[in-house]
Design a protein around this motif. Sequence first.
Motif, mmCIF file in Angstrom:
data_model
loop_
_atom_site.group_PDB
_atom_site.id
_atom_site.type_symbol
_atom_site.label_atom_id
_atom_site.label_comp_id
_atom_site.label_asym_id
_atom_site.label_seq_id
_atom_site.Cartn_x
_atom_site.Cartn_y
_atom_site.Cartn_z
ATOM 1 N N TYR A 115 0.847 -1.193 0.000
ATOM 2 C CA TYR A 115 0.000 0.000 0.000
ATOM 3 C C TYR A 115 0.881 1.242 0.000
ATOM 4 N N PHE A 116 0.542 2.197 -0.853
ATOM 5 C CA PHE A 116 1.181 3.510 -0.846
ATOM 6 C C PHE A 116 0.143 4.551 -0.474
ATOM 7 N N GLY A 117 0.520 5.478 0.391
ATOM 8 C CA GLY A 117 -0.380 6.551 0.788
ATOM 9 C C GLY A 117 0.387 7.840 0.983
ATOM 10 N N HIS A 118 -0.357 8.907 1.266
ATOM 11 C CA HIS A 118 0.248 10.220 1.475
ATOM 12 C C HIS A 118 -0.547 10.978 2.519
ATOM 13 N N ALA A 119 0.066 12.005 3.067
ATOM 14 C CA ALA A 119 -0.610 12.848 4.056
ATOM 15 C C ALA A 119 0.118 14.176 4.162
ATOM 16 N N GLN A 120 -0.610 15.200 4.543
ATOM 17 C CA GLN A 120 -0.003 16.501 4.800
ATOM 18 C C GLN A 120 0.771 16.496 6.105
ATOM 19 N N ASN A 121 0.429 15.574 7.020
ATOM 20 C CA ASN A 121 1.179 15.388 8.259
ATOM 21 C C ASN A 121 1.231 13.889 8.534
ATOM 22 N N LEU A 122 2.386 13.318 8.351
ATOM 23 C CA LEU A 122 2.539 11.862 8.479
ATOM 24 C C LEU A 122 2.377 11.345 9.900
ATOM 25 N N HIS A 142 -6.708 3.602 10.212
ATOM 26 C CA HIS A 142 -6.684 3.984 8.797
ATOM 27 C C HIS A 142 -7.742 3.178 8.052
ATOM 28 N N PRO A 143 -8.476 3.776 7.137
ATOM 29 C CA PRO A 143 -9.548 3.057 6.423
ATOM 30 C C PRO A 143 -9.082 1.809 5.677
ATOM 31 N N SER A 144 -7.818 1.746 5.301
ATOM 32 C CA SER A 144 -7.314 0.581 4.559
ATOM 33 C C SER A 144 -6.617 -0.449 5.444
ATOM 34 N N PHE A 145 -6.642 -0.263 6.758
ATOM 35 C CA PHE A 145 -5.959 -1.193 7.656
ATOM 36 C C PHE A 145 -6.441 -2.633 7.444
ATOM 37 N N GLY A 146 -7.729 -2.817 7.235
ATOM 38 C CA GLY A 146 -8.271 -4.152 6.983
ATOM 39 C C GLY A 146 -7.654 -4.799 5.759
ATOM 40 N N ARG A 147 -7.369 -4.003 4.743
ATOM 41 C CA ARG A 147 -6.731 -4.520 3.540
ATOM 42 C C ARG A 147 -5.280 -4.906 3.827
ATOM 43 N N TRP A 148 -4.611 -4.131 4.687
ATOM 44 C CA TRP A 148 -3.209 -4.435 5.000
ATOM 45 C C TRP A 148 -3.095 -5.764 5.733
ATOM 46 N N ILE A 149 -3.935 -5.947 6.742
ATOM 47 C CA ILE A 149 -3.820 -7.182 7.527
ATOM 48 C C ILE A 149 -4.393 -8.395 6.790
ATOM 49 N N ALA A 150 -5.122 -8.169 5.696
ATOM 50 C CA ALA A 150 -5.660 -9.266 4.907
ATOM 51 C C ALA A 150 -4.632 -9.826 3.927
ATOM 52 N N HIS A 151 -3.492 -9.186 3.824
ATOM 53 C CA HIS A 151 -2.453 -9.684 2.917
ATOM 54 C C HIS A 151 -1.906 -11.009 3.455
ATOM 55 N N PRO A 152 -1.671 -11.998 2.602
ATOM 56 C CA PRO A 152 -1.191 -13.308 3.072
ATOM 57 C C PRO A 152 0.105 -13.261 3.883
ATOM 58 N N ARG A 153 0.967 -12.289 3.635
ATOM 59 C CA ARG A 153 2.235 -12.203 4.369
ATOM 60 C C ARG A 153 2.166 -11.270 5.573
ATOM 61 N N ALA A 154 1.025 -10.707 5.864
ATOM 62 C CA ALA A 154 0.906 -9.789 7.005
ATOM 63 C C ALA A 154 1.098 -10.507 8.332
ATOM 64 N N GLY A 155 0.952 -11.819 8.344
ATOM 65 C CA GLY A 155 1.152 -12.582 9.572
ATOM 66 C C GLY A 155 2.578 -12.513 10.098
ATOM 67 N N THR A 156 3.523 -12.202 9.235
ATOM 68 C CA THR A 156 4.918 -12.054 9.672
ATOM 69 C C THR A 156 5.222 -10.624 10.083
ATOM 70 N N GLY A 157 4.212 -9.766 10.030
ATOM 71 C CA GLY A 157 4.372 -8.381 10.467
ATOM 72 C C GLY A 157 4.162 -7.385 9.349
ATOM 73 N N LEU A 158 3.702 -6.222 9.741
ATOM 74 C CA LEU A 158 3.586 -5.098 8.816
ATOM 75 C C LEU A 158 4.745 -4.154 9.084
ATOM 76 N N TYR A 159 5.242 -3.551 8.022
ATOM 77 C CA TYR A 159 6.341 -2.602 8.103
ATOM 78 C C TYR A 159 5.926 -1.333 7.379
ATOM 79 N N VAL A 160 6.540 -0.226 7.747
ATOM 80 C CA VAL A 160 6.238 1.039 7.098
ATOM 81 C C VAL A 160 7.530 1.791 6.827
ATOM 82 N N ALA A 161 7.571 2.426 5.667
ATOM 83 C CA ALA A 161 8.684 3.294 5.295
ATOM 84 C C ALA A 161 8.085 4.651 4.936
ATOM 85 N N TYR A 162 8.780 5.719 5.289
ATOM 86 C CA TYR A 162 8.294 7.077 5.051
ATOM 87 C C TYR A 162 9.186 7.818 4.074
#
Length: 120
Positions: free
Chosen positions: A38-45, A53-73
Amino acid sequence: MFSVPASFAAAVAPGCAGMYAIQVLNGTWSPCPFEPIYFGHAQNLLGPVVATHPSFGRWIAHPRAGTGLYVAYAALPCTSVQALRHIVAGLVDSYHPAANRNEWPAPGLLGLAGEKRNAA
Protein backbone atom coordinates in the motif's frame (compact mmCIF):
# COMPACT_ATOMS: atom_id res chain seq x y z
CA MET A 1 13.57 8.33 -1.16
CA PHE A 2 11.82 6.21 1.46
CA SER A 3 13.25 5.47 4.88
CA VAL A 4 14.36 1.98 5.84
CA PRO A 5 11.23 -0.10 6.62
CA ALA A 6 10.46 -0.32 10.34
CA SER A 7 7.99 -2.41 12.27
CA PHE A 8 4.54 -0.89 11.91
CA ALA A 9 4.12 -0.77 15.69
CA ALA A 10 7.51 0.85 16.38
CA ALA A 11 7.97 3.21 13.41
CA VAL A 12 8.27 6.92 14.08
CA ALA A 13 6.71 9.13 11.41
CA PRO A 14 8.13 12.50 10.44
CA GLY A 15 5.96 15.48 11.39
CA CYS A 16 5.54 16.84 7.88
CA ALA A 17 3.93 16.13 4.53
CA GLY A 18 5.01 13.06 2.65
CA MET A 19 4.29 9.52 1.59
CA TYR A 20 4.35 6.13 3.24
CA ALA A 21 4.64 2.56 2.05
CA ILE A 22 3.08 -0.29 4.00
CA GLN A 23 5.16 -3.39 3.42
CA VAL A 24 5.39 -7.10 4.23
CA LEU A 25 8.38 -9.43 4.23
CA ASN A 26 8.81 -11.28 0.95
CA GLY A 27 12.02 -13.23 0.41
CA THR A 28 11.54 -13.18 -3.36
CA TRP A 29 11.17 -9.38 -3.55
CA SER A 30 14.23 -7.63 -4.92
CA PRO A 31 16.48 -5.80 -4.20
CA CYS A 32 15.38 -5.97 -0.55
CA PRO A 33 12.89 -8.37 1.06
CA PHE A 34 10.10 -5.82 1.70
CA GLU A 35 7.15 -5.89 -0.70
CA PRO A 36 5.01 -2.74 -0.81
CA ILE A 37 1.32 -3.56 -0.40
CA TYR A 38 0.00 0.00 0.00
CA PHE A 39 1.18 3.51 -0.85
CA GLY A 40 -0.38 6.55 0.79
CA HIS A 41 0.25 10.22 1.47
CA ALA A 42 -0.61 12.85 4.06
CA GLN A 43 0.00 16.50 4.80
CA ASN A 44 1.18 15.39 8.26
CA LEU A 45 2.54 11.86 8.48
CA LEU A 46 2.20 11.77 12.27
CA GLY A 47 -1.51 10.90 12.09
CA PRO A 48 -2.69 8.69 9.21
CA VAL A 49 -0.64 5.49 9.50
CA VAL A 50 -2.46 3.91 12.44
CA ALA A 51 -4.81 0.99 13.00
CA THR A 52 -7.77 3.32 12.40
CA HIS A 53 -6.68 3.98 8.80
CA PRO A 54 -9.55 3.06 6.42
CA SER A 55 -7.31 0.58 4.56
CA PHE A 56 -5.96 -1.19 7.66
CA GLY A 57 -8.27 -4.15 6.98
CA ARG A 58 -6.73 -4.52 3.54
CA TRP A 59 -3.21 -4.44 5.00
CA ILE A 60 -3.82 -7.18 7.53
CA ALA A 61 -5.66 -9.27 4.91
CA HIS A 62 -2.45 -9.68 2.92
CA PRO A 63 -1.19 -13.31 3.07
CA ARG A 64 2.23 -12.20 4.37
CA ALA A 65 0.91 -9.79 7.00
CA GLY A 66 1.15 -12.58 9.57
CA THR A 67 4.92 -12.05 9.67
CA GLY A 68 4.37 -8.38 10.47
CA LEU A 69 3.59 -5.10 8.82
CA TYR A 70 6.34 -2.60 8.10
CA VAL A 71 6.24 1.04 7.10
CA ALA A 72 8.68 3.29 5.29
CA TYR A 73 8.29 7.08 5.05
CA ALA A 74 9.32 9.65 2.47
CA ALA A 75 9.29 13.10 4.06
CA LEU A 76 8.34 15.75 1.51
CA PRO A 77 7.77 18.99 3.47
CA CYS A 78 6.04 21.82 1.61
CA THR A 79 4.60 19.43 -0.99
CA SER A 80 1.02 20.03 -2.11
CA VAL A 81 -1.71 17.41 -1.80
CA GLN A 82 -2.02 17.35 -5.59
CA ALA A 83 1.70 16.62 -6.00
CA LEU A 84 1.57 13.87 -3.36
CA ARG A 85 -1.44 12.27 -5.07
CA HIS A 86 0.38 12.35 -8.40
CA ILE A 87 3.52 10.72 -6.99
CA VAL A 88 1.52 8.03 -5.15
CA ALA A 89 -0.50 7.30 -8.31
CA GLY A 90 2.78 6.74 -10.17
CA LEU A 91 4.02 4.34 -7.48
CA VAL A 92 0.72 2.42 -7.57
CA ASP A 93 0.91 2.20 -11.38
CA SER A 94 4.50 0.93 -11.19
CA TYR A 95 4.27 -1.54 -8.29
CA HIS A 96 0.59 -2.61 -8.33
CA PRO A 97 0.34 -3.02 -4.54
CA ALA A 98 -2.52 -5.35 -3.57
CA ALA A 99 -4.09 -3.10 -0.92
CA ASN A 100 -4.34 -0.03 -3.21
CA ARG A 101 -6.64 -1.82 -5.64
CA ASN A 102 -10.32 -0.94 -5.71
CA GLU A 103 -11.44 -4.26 -7.17
CA TRP A 104 -13.71 -6.62 -5.21
CA PRO A 105 -12.37 -8.96 -4.04
CA ALA A 106 -8.90 -7.45 -4.22
CA PRO A 107 -6.43 -9.85 -5.85
CA GLY A 108 -3.70 -10.96 -3.47
CA LEU A 109 -5.68 -10.36 -0.27
CA LEU A 110 -7.21 -13.02 1.98
CA GLY A 111 -10.27 -10.91 2.70
CA LEU A 112 -11.31 -7.35 3.29
CA ALA A 113 -11.66 -7.24 7.04
CA GLY A 114 -13.35 -4.12 8.26
CA GLU A 115 -14.48 -2.94 4.85
CA LYS A 116 -17.94 -3.00 3.35
CA ARG A 117 -18.69 -3.84 -0.23
CA ASN A 118 -20.65 -1.17 -2.04
CA ALA A 119 -23.76 -2.59 -3.65
CA ALA A 120 -23.97 -1.87 -7.36
